[in-house]
Design a protein around this motif. Structure first.
Motif, PDB file in Angstrom:
ATOM      1  N   ILE A  19      25.350 -51.138  33.522  1.00 60.32           N
ATOM      2  CA  ILE A  19      26.359 -51.141  34.590  1.00 60.32           C
ATOM      3  C   ILE A  19      27.529 -50.238  34.211  1.00 60.32           C
ATOM      4  CG2 ILE A  19      28.023 -52.580  35.837  1.00 60.32           C
ATOM      5  CD1 ILE A  19      25.938 -54.866  35.531  1.00 60.32           C
ATOM      6  N   ALA A  20      27.934 -50.289  32.949  1.00 64.80           N
ATOM      7  CA  ALA A  20      29.042 -49.447  32.473  1.00 64.80           C
ATOM      8  C   ALA A  20      28.690 -47.967  32.567  1.00 64.80           C
ATOM      9  CB  ALA A  20      29.412 -49.822  31.045  1.00 64.80           C
ATOM     10  N   ASN A  65      32.453 -66.388  37.338  1.00 64.41           N
ATOM     11  CA  ASN A  65      32.240 -67.119  38.588  1.00 64.41           C
ATOM     12  C   ASN A  65      31.449 -66.301  39.603  1.00 64.41           C
ATOM     13  OD1 ASN A  65      33.787 -69.216  37.500  1.00 64.41           O
ATOM     14  ND2 ASN A  65      35.676 -68.325  38.294  1.00 64.41           N
ATOM     15  N   ASN A  66      30.399 -65.640  39.111  1.00 63.48           N
ATOM     16  CA  ASN A  66      29.524 -64.795  39.944  1.00 63.48           C
ATOM     17  C   ASN A  66      30.259 -63.651  40.627  1.00 63.48           C
ATOM     18  OD1 ASN A  66      27.165 -66.160  39.316  1.00 63.48           O
ATOM     19  ND2 ASN A  66      27.495 -67.664  40.935  1.00 63.48           N
ATOM     20  N   GLN A  67      31.382 -63.218  40.054  1.00 60.87           N
ATOM     21  CA  GLN A  67      32.109 -62.067  40.574  1.00 60.87           C
ATOM     22  C   GLN A  67      32.182 -61.005  39.485  1.00 60.87           C
ATOM     23  OE1 GLN A  67      35.795 -62.707  42.485  1.00 60.87           O
ATOM     24  NE2 GLN A  67      34.843 -63.825  44.167  1.00 60.87           N
ATOM     25  N   LEU A  68      31.732 -59.811  39.831  1.00 58.43           N
ATOM     26  CA  LEU A  68      31.712 -58.701  38.893  1.00 58.43           C
ATOM     27  C   LEU A  68      33.030 -57.943  38.976  1.00 58.43           C
ATOM     28  CD1 LEU A  68      29.931 -57.032  36.931  1.00 58.43           C
ATOM     29  CD2 LEU A  68      29.298 -55.649  38.897  1.00 58.43           C
ATOM     30  N   LYS A  94      32.873 -48.744  43.227  1.00 62.33           N
ATOM     31  CA  LYS A  94      32.449 -49.920  44.001  1.00 62.33           C
ATOM     32  C   LYS A  94      31.267 -49.568  44.902  1.00 62.33           C
ATOM     33  CE  LYS A  94      34.233 -53.759  46.674  1.00 62.33           C
ATOM     34  NZ  LYS A  94      35.412 -54.457  47.118  1.00 62.33           N
ATOM     35  N   TYR A  95      31.324 -48.432  45.574  1.00 66.07           N
ATOM     36  CA  TYR A  95      30.243 -48.001  46.455  1.00 66.07           C
ATOM     37  C   TYR A  95      28.940 -47.793  45.676  1.00 66.07           C
ATOM     38  CZ  TYR A  95      27.395 -45.055  49.462  1.00 66.07           C
ATOM     39  OH  TYR A  95      26.358 -44.543  50.184  1.00 66.07           O
ATOM     40  N   VAL A  96      29.003 -47.077  44.571  1.00 63.61           N
ATOM     41  CA  VAL A  96      27.796 -46.769  43.797  1.00 63.61           C
ATOM     42  C   VAL A  96      27.163 -48.041  43.240  1.00 63.61           C
ATOM     43  CG1 VAL A  96      26.969 -45.651  41.683  1.00 63.61           C
ATOM     44  CG2 VAL A  96      28.395 -44.384  43.278  1.00 63.61           C
ATOM     45  N   LEU A  97      27.965 -48.937  42.694  1.00 59.56           N
ATOM     46  CA  LEU A  97      27.393 -50.175  42.153  1.00 59.56           C
ATOM     47  C   LEU A  97      26.782 -51.037  43.253  1.00 59.56           C
ATOM     48  CD1 LEU A  97      29.963 -51.179  39.405  1.00 59.56           C
ATOM     49  CD2 LEU A  97      27.660 -50.286  39.091  1.00 59.56           C
ATOM     50  N   GLY A 102      22.986 -53.050  43.940  1.00 58.73           N
ATOM     51  CA  GLY A 102      23.017 -54.141  44.894  1.00 58.73           C
ATOM     52  C   GLY A 102      23.932 -55.271  44.470  1.00 58.73           C
ATOM     53  N   LEU A 103      24.928 -54.951  43.662  1.00 56.30           N
ATOM     54  CA  LEU A 103      25.873 -55.946  43.173  1.00 56.30           C
ATOM     55  C   LEU A 103      27.123 -55.963  44.040  1.00 56.30           C
ATOM     56  CD1 LEU A 103      25.760 -55.163  39.367  1.00 56.30           C
ATOM     57  CD2 LEU A 103      24.644 -57.052  40.532  1.00 56.30           C
ATOM     58  N   GLU A 104      27.687 -57.126  44.198  1.00 58.49           N
ATOM     59  CA  GLU A 104      28.970 -57.251  44.875  1.00 58.49           C
ATOM     60  C   GLU A 104      30.062 -57.147  43.810  1.00 58.49           C
ATOM     61  OE1 GLU A 104      29.751 -57.335  48.086  1.00 58.49           O
ATOM     62  OE2 GLU A 104      27.615 -57.033  48.465  1.00 58.49           O
ATOM     63  N   VAL A 105      30.904 -56.159  43.948  1.00 61.11           N
ATOM     64  CA  VAL A 105      31.981 -55.921  42.989  1.00 61.11           C
ATOM     65  C   VAL A 105      33.260 -56.513  43.558  1.00 61.11           C
ATOM     66  CG1 VAL A 105      33.277 -54.174  41.729  1.00 61.11           C
ATOM     67  CG2 VAL A 105      30.851 -53.816  42.217  1.00 61.11           C
ATOM     68  N   ALA A 106      33.862 -57.443  42.827  1.00 61.23           N
ATOM     69  CA  ALA A 106      35.093 -58.091  43.284  1.00 61.23           C
ATOM     70  C   ALA A 106      36.263 -57.106  43.225  1.00 61.23           C
ATOM     71  CB  ALA A 106      35.389 -59.329  42.448  1.00 61.23           C
ATOM     72  N   TYR A 107      36.413 -56.433  42.090  1.00 57.13           N
ATOM     73  CA  TYR A 107      37.482 -55.452  41.977  1.00 57.13           C
ATOM     74  C   TYR A 107      37.198 -54.462  40.863  1.00 57.13           C
ATOM     75  CZ  TYR A 107      39.103 -58.955  38.586  1.00 57.13           C
ATOM     76  OH  TYR A 107      39.171 -59.868  37.557  1.00 57.13           O
ATOM     77  N   VAL A 108      37.859 -53.299  40.968  1.00 54.47           N
ATOM     78  CA  VAL A 108      37.769 -52.231  39.978  1.00 54.47           C
ATOM     79  C   VAL A 108      39.189 -51.926  39.529  1.00 54.47           C
ATOM     80  CG1 VAL A 108      37.063 -49.854  39.532  1.00 54.47           C
ATOM     81  CG2 VAL A 108      35.709 -51.278  41.096  1.00 54.47           C
ATOM     82  N   ASN A 109      39.501 -52.238  38.283  1.00 58.87           N
ATOM     83  CA  ASN A 109      40.820 -51.961  37.726  1.00 58.87           C
ATOM     84  C   ASN A 109      40.805 -50.619  37.012  1.00 58.87           C
ATOM     85  OD1 ASN A 109      41.995 -54.406  38.513  1.00 58.87           O
ATOM     86  ND2 ASN A 109      41.179 -55.446  36.723  1.00 58.87           N
TER      87      ASN A 109
END
Length: 119
Positions: A19-20, A65-68, A94-97, A102-109
């Motif tokens: 993922i990284a 908590n199931n949030q990436l 966020k779009y690419v992941l 097919g992952l839901e990304v909560a946030y990108v810092n």
């Protein structure tokens, strides 16, 4: 820690490193980004530039908590609007992941470690 996806055909395990790498590669496609910075050097106050061969070093992946959540340590180009570069990277990662894995990304810092003149 690996992310586990259950499908109708079985279970898929995706490592944090994979993922990284995908997140780092997506970020490097954005305008205004010179490179990734080592996340370990953040405490020392100076950025170590990382080439394309190891993009995962500048990316931190967390699953709670199931949030990436993704945290990127970057070096931006001098003369670019830092907030705009960071926003573009957030959207792209966020779009690419979401599309590739097919992952839901909560946030990108984003942590801007350095500003450099790009060659």
């Amino acid at each position: 820690m690996a992310i586990e996806l259950n499908t109708e055909y079985g279970t898929i395990h995706i490592s944090d490193e994979a993922i990284a790498e995908i997140a780092g590669s997506a970020a490097m496609e954005c305008y205004g980004l010179v490179g990734m910075a080592s996340r370990k050097q953040f405490k020392d106050g100076f950025a170590e530039w990382i080439g394309r061969e190891n993009l995962a070093r500048g990316v931190e992946v967390n699953l709670e908590n199931n949030q990436l959540s993704i945290h990127l340590y970057i070096i931006v180009s001098y003369g670019t609007k830092i907030s705009e570069v960071a926003h573009n990277i957030q959207q792209k990662v966020k779009y690419v992941l979401t599309e590739v894995i097919g992952l839901e990304v909560a946030y990108v810092n984003i942590s801007v470690q350095d500003v450099r003149v790009s060659s």
